[in-house]
Design a protein around this motif. Structure first.
Motif, PDB file in Angstrom:
ATOM      1  N   PRO A  82       0.919  -1.204  -0.014  1.00 54.95           N
ATOM      2  CA  PRO A  82       0.124   0.196  -0.033  1.00 54.95           C
ATOM      3  C   PRO A  82       0.720   1.092   0.038  1.00 54.95           C
ATOM      4  CG  PRO A  82      -0.781  -1.515   1.690  1.00 54.95           C
ATOM      5  CD  PRO A  82       0.497  -2.254   1.242  1.00 54.95           C
ATOM      6  N   LEU A  83       0.417   2.274  -0.678  1.00 54.05           N
ATOM      7  CA  LEU A  83       1.004   3.612  -0.555  1.00 54.05           C
ATOM      8  C   LEU A  83       0.733   4.488   0.644  1.00 54.05           C
ATOM      9  CD1 LEU A  83       0.372   4.585  -4.474  1.00 54.05           C
ATOM     10  CD2 LEU A  83       2.615   3.664  -3.385  1.00 54.05           C
ATOM     11  N   ALA A  84       1.727   4.316   1.422  1.00 55.31           N
ATOM     12  CA  ALA A  84       1.407   4.805   2.894  1.00 55.31           C
ATOM     13  C   ALA A  84       1.437   6.233   2.734  1.00 55.31           C
ATOM     14  CB  ALA A  84       2.685   4.473   3.830  1.00 55.31           C
ATOM     15  N   ARG A  85       1.841   6.939   1.774  1.00 61.05           N
ATOM     16  CA  ARG A  85       1.786   8.507   1.537  1.00 61.05           C
ATOM     17  C   ARG A  85       0.715   9.023   0.393  1.00 61.05           C
ATOM     18  NH1 ARG A  85       5.507   7.833   5.117  1.00 61.05           N
ATOM     19  NH2 ARG A  85       6.251   5.953   4.004  1.00 61.05           N
ATOM     20  N   GLU A  86       0.132   7.806   0.004  1.00 62.86           N
ATOM     21  CA  GLU A  86      -0.842   8.057  -1.185  1.00 62.86           C
ATOM     22  C   GLU A  86      -1.622   9.306  -1.204  1.00 62.86           C
ATOM     23  OE1 GLU A  86      -4.284   5.646  -3.867  1.00 62.86           O
ATOM     24  OE2 GLU A  86      -3.167   4.789  -1.865  1.00 62.86           O
ATOM     25  N   ARG A  87      -1.380  10.088  -2.183  1.00 60.43           N
ATOM     26  CA  ARG A  87      -2.210  11.388  -2.247  1.00 60.43           C
ATOM     27  C   ARG A  87      -2.194  12.432  -1.120  1.00 60.43           C
ATOM     28  NH1 ARG A  87      -8.228  10.031  -4.402  1.00 60.43           N
ATOM     29  NH2 ARG A  87      -8.161  12.090  -5.174  1.00 60.43           N
ATOM     30  N   ARG A  88      -1.154  12.140  -0.169  1.00 63.09           N
ATOM     31  CA  ARG A  88      -0.734  13.071   0.747  1.00 63.09           C
ATOM     32  C   ARG A  88      -0.579  14.417   0.382  1.00 63.09           C
ATOM     33  NH1 ARG A  88       0.468  10.475   5.449  1.00 63.09           N
ATOM     34  NH2 ARG A  88      -0.929   8.450   5.435  1.00 63.09           N
ATOM     35  N   PHE A  89       0.281  14.527  -0.719  1.00 64.38           N
ATOM     36  CA  PHE A  89       0.914  15.805  -1.431  1.00 64.38           C
ATOM     37  C   PHE A  89       0.041  16.063  -2.470  1.00 64.38           C
ATOM     38  CE2 PHE A  89       3.678  16.831   1.602  1.00 64.38           C
ATOM     39  CZ  PHE A  89       4.907  17.414   1.471  1.00 64.38           C
ATOM     40  N   ASP A  90      -0.934  15.499  -3.085  1.00 63.64           N
ATOM     41  CA  ASP A  90      -1.844  15.857  -4.288  1.00 63.64           C
ATOM     42  C   ASP A  90      -2.217  17.231  -3.930  1.00 63.64           C
ATOM     43  OD1 ASP A  90      -1.075  13.298  -5.438  1.00 63.64           O
ATOM     44  OD2 ASP A  90      -3.163  12.681  -5.349  1.00 63.64           O
ATOM     45  N   VAL A  91      -2.474  17.531  -2.848  1.00 60.63           N
ATOM     46  CA  VAL A  91      -3.390  18.798  -2.371  1.00 60.63           C
ATOM     47  C   VAL A  91      -2.310  19.884  -2.674  1.00 60.63           C
ATOM     48  CG1 VAL A  91      -3.040  18.806  -0.104  1.00 60.63           C
ATOM     49  CG2 VAL A  91      -5.013  20.062  -0.745  1.00 60.63           C
ATOM     50  N   LEU A  92      -1.119  19.786  -2.477  1.00 62.27           N
ATOM     51  CA  LEU A  92      -0.184  20.686  -2.470  1.00 62.27           C
ATOM     52  C   LEU A  92       0.342  20.842  -3.909  1.00 62.27           C
ATOM     53  CD1 LEU A  92       1.653  20.652   1.087  1.00 62.27           C
ATOM     54  CD2 LEU A  92      -0.265  22.236   0.059  1.00 62.27           C
ATOM     55  N   ALA A  93       0.315  19.779  -4.750  1.00 66.06           N
ATOM     56  CA  ALA A  93       0.980  19.790  -5.987  1.00 66.06           C
ATOM     57  C   ALA A  93       1.252  20.998  -6.991  1.00 66.06           C
ATOM     58  CB  ALA A  93       0.885  18.359  -6.695  1.00 66.06           C
ATOM     59  N   ASP A  94       0.037  21.543  -7.098  1.00 68.57           N
ATOM     60  CA  ASP A  94      -0.155  22.645  -8.009  1.00 68.57           C
ATOM     61  C   ASP A  94       0.645  24.086  -7.495  1.00 68.57           C
ATOM     62  OD1 ASP A  94      -2.022  21.794 -10.439  1.00 68.57           O
ATOM     63  OD2 ASP A  94      -2.682  20.677  -8.889  1.00 68.57           O
ATOM     64  N   LEU A  95       0.770  23.947  -6.203  1.00 72.33           N
ATOM     65  CA  LEU A  95       1.156  25.053  -5.549  1.00 72.33           C
ATOM     66  C   LEU A  95       2.908  24.915  -5.423  1.00 72.33           C
ATOM     67  CD1 LEU A  95      -1.327  26.585  -3.077  1.00 72.33           C
ATOM     68  CD2 LEU A  95      -0.690  27.484  -5.284  1.00 72.33           C
TER      69      LEU A  95
END
Length: 337
Positions: A82-95
């Motif tokens: 499992p991706l333990a950090r899955e989508r953790r930084f998605d919310v910050l990616a565009d910034l």
């Protein structure tokens, strides 16, 4: 990964992990408090009573991608664990690039990659801030990150630079991963990426995965900040204003603040990033939590030596100067034994 393992970056169970935002209705002209959703996503809206709160879940454009579709554009999911950090930084990616327009470490890692020849592997590659300049020198490289959105932006950046043929990307948890390609001459984790591994089990599992992907005698580079006592003692809820500046892509004025608390017993610092995105008629507000585990020199030295690496050098800055007590960073260069 082992069950019930502590996780890095954002707190377990937070709405940010799932890319969810909550929008509360307010009087016209007021401020809306939202959790940011990257541009271009698909929104799934649950109907609720008028005037209530609605929950909007974000999914990257195009929905869920399987391995085959990712490989078509040079990105693939590695689902061995499992991706333990899955989508953790998605919310910050565009910034991310707007937030961190950092280039001071790029020449250092470009030079290290050229010395190692190729291929090289970066853990926590983000939007390709370092990998794209490496690829421009002719070096073949792979980037690993747990954020699908980060990797989308990295692949886009590689295409724009004309180096997509030299780069590949894999979505995986740096704590434990297994890629199709092995035999890398160098693996590195830049700019505090290794600090997202909060517990010993994660750290040792990551080092075992790194060893498995390196050639005999391959190089490992780990860059973490050099903690000073005044930075880690008695820091609780300290808020700093990072910037207020215009974002030309979003056409918004963005203000960022960082709330910082340090736990010296656990050697962790908890960061809450707070953003206000202001336009003429509204203010959108969101926050994101990040937790980092900091190291002292002797501790990280022992961790590496215990897990099959011999320390060759420890630099204190990106000019290849030696580590001193006043150095801003600790850049470990170790060799697989």
């Amino acid at each position: 990964m082992a069950p019930k393992r502590e996780r890095g970056r954002h707190g377990v169970g937070s709405k940010l992990e799932r890319g969810t935002r909550h929008v509360e209705s307010e009087p016209e002209g007021g401020t809306r408090h939202v959790e940011f959703e990257p541009e271009g996503g698909t929104r799934h809206v649950e109907s609720e009573p008028e005037g209530g709160t609605r929950e909007v879940e974000f999914e990257p454009e195009g929905g869920t991608r399987d391995v085959e579709s990712e490989q078509e554009r040079g990105t693939r999911d590695v689902e061995s664990k499992p991706l333990a950090r899955e989508r953790r930084f998605d919310v910050l990616a565009d910034l991310f690039d707007f937030d961190y327009p950092i280039t001071t470490d790029v020449p250092f890692w470009v030079e290290m990659a050229k010395r190692a020849n190729f291929p090289v592997l970066e853990l926590g590659c983000g939007t390709g801030r370092i990998l794209v300049p490496i690829a421009k020198t002719g070096v073949l490289a792979t980037g690993v990150d747990s954020s699908a959105r980060m990797l989308e932006l990295a692949a886009k950046k590689a295409r724009a630079a004309g180096v997509e043929g030299r780069l590949s990307f894999a979505r995986a948890d740096m704590a434990s991963f297994s890629l199709d390609i092995k035999g890398y001459t160098m693996c590195f984790a830049a700019r505090n990426s290794f600090m997202h591994l909060l517990v010993k089990e994660e750290q040792e599992s990551s080092l075992a995965s790194i060893r498995d992907h390196l050639v005999d005698g391959g190089i490992l580079g780990i860059d973490v900040f050099n903690p000073k006592l005044e930075q880690v003692i008695g820091v609780r809820g300290v808020v700093a204003h990072d910037y207020t500046k215009y974002h030309p892509g979003l056409k918004r004025i963005i203000t960022k603040r960082t709330r910082r608390t340090v736990d010296p017993f656990e050697q962790r610092q908890h960061l809450t990033y707070e953003y206000d995105l202001v336009s003429d008629d509204k203010t959108d507000r969101f926050s994101a939590d990040v937790e980092l585990r900091y190291y002292f020199r002797s501790e990280l030295t022992l961790l590496l030596e215990k897990n099959g690496f011999a320390i060759e050098e420890i630099f204190g800055d990106y000019d290849f100067s030696p580590l001193r007590s006043s150095s801003p960073a600790m850049i470990f260069i170790a060799r697989k034994t």
